[in-house]
Design an enzyme around this catalytic site. Structure first.
Site, PDB file in Angstrom:
ATOM      1  N   SER A  74       3.883   1.527   2.747  1.00 49.81           N
ATOM      2  CA  SER A  74       5.214   1.055   2.369  1.00 49.81           C
ATOM      3  C   SER A  74       5.676   1.940   1.323  1.00 49.81           C
ATOM      4  O   SER A  74       7.132   2.002   1.627  1.00 49.81           O
ATOM      5  CB  SER A  74       5.149  -0.490   1.790  1.00 49.81           C
ATOM      6  N   GLY A 120      -8.213   7.211   2.356  1.00 53.15           N
ATOM      7  CA  GLY A 120      -7.398   6.357   1.962  1.00 53.15           C
ATOM      8  C   GLY A 120      -6.722   5.507   3.010  1.00 53.15           C
ATOM      9  O   GLY A 120      -6.605   6.188   3.873  1.00 53.15           O
ATOM     10  N   THR A 143       0.771  -1.313  -0.117  1.00 53.68           N
ATOM     11  CA  THR A 143       0.054  -0.063   0.041  1.00 53.68           C
ATOM     12  C   THR A 143       0.845   1.425   0.082  1.00 53.68           C
ATOM     13  O   THR A 143       1.828   1.374   0.834  1.00 53.68           O
ATOM     14  CB  THR A 143      -1.026   0.198   1.125  1.00 53.68           C
TER      15      THR A 143
END
Length: 186
Positions: A139, A60, A12
């Site tokens: 990440s 998000g 992600t």
């Protein structure tokens, strides 16, 4: 949860960019377990509709999907209780997240916007309004953040900056792919 208990889920990259009166949230679609891509088309950017009176919010998430959905449901409830007060709803969520024994175990982070405000919400009780009109988590978040900050002085609009920054992050971070979900807030 310790590293030996946590199975090694990675993946992600989520970015929020505010430029030219628009706010865009973009996220990649990759979910990995260790060195294996489990799914490449996950949808980690969503529109929240907190009741009939509240403004639409785009969020998000990075981290555990089930945990993130729990947090998004709680955020919607906070927005219904405080329509059009995104900052207040985020602070209330962060307080609950930090103090509630059940919520404390949730492993996720959120980027949320109503088209005006842009926040990162964490389980540590943080509600951060990013400097330089760019927020990124996950990440590949640092790669996307650096790329977007470098692009903010260009002629590109908010969506173009977000897309280009995500492409750069996908080129660098093995836990990020180029399958994007992009939502414009407001």
């Amino acid at each position: 949860m310790s590293d030996d208990q946590f199975p090694g889920w990675h993946g992600t990259t989520i970015i929020g960019v505010r430029k030219g009166g628009r706010v865009v949230v973009a996220g990649d679609g990759q979910v990995s377990l260790g060195q294996t891509v489990i799914k490449g088309t996950a949808r980690k950017v969503r529109r929240l509709k907190p009741g009939k009176t509240g403004a639409e919010v785009v969020a998000g998430f990075a981290g555990s999907t089930a945990d993130a959905f729990t947090l998004l449901e709680r955020l919607e409830a906070k927005l219904e209780a405080s329509p059009d007060q995104l900052a207040r709803a985020c602070v209330d969520l962060a307080k609950d997240w930090r103090t509630d024994k059940y919520l404390q175990k949730l492993e996720a982070m959120l980027i949320v916007t109503d088209g005006k405000d842009l926040f990162i919400v964490t389980g540590a009780g943080d509600v951060l309004e990013p400097e330089h009109d760019v927020a990124a988590i996950g990440s590949g978040g640092n790669y996307a953040l650096a790329a977007a900050r470098a692009l903010m002085d260009s002629e590109m609009d908010a969506e173009a900056v977000a897309r280009k920054a995500m492409a750069i992050a996908a080129d660098i971070c093995v836990y990020t792919n180029g399958n994007l979900t992009v939502e414009v807030a407001g």
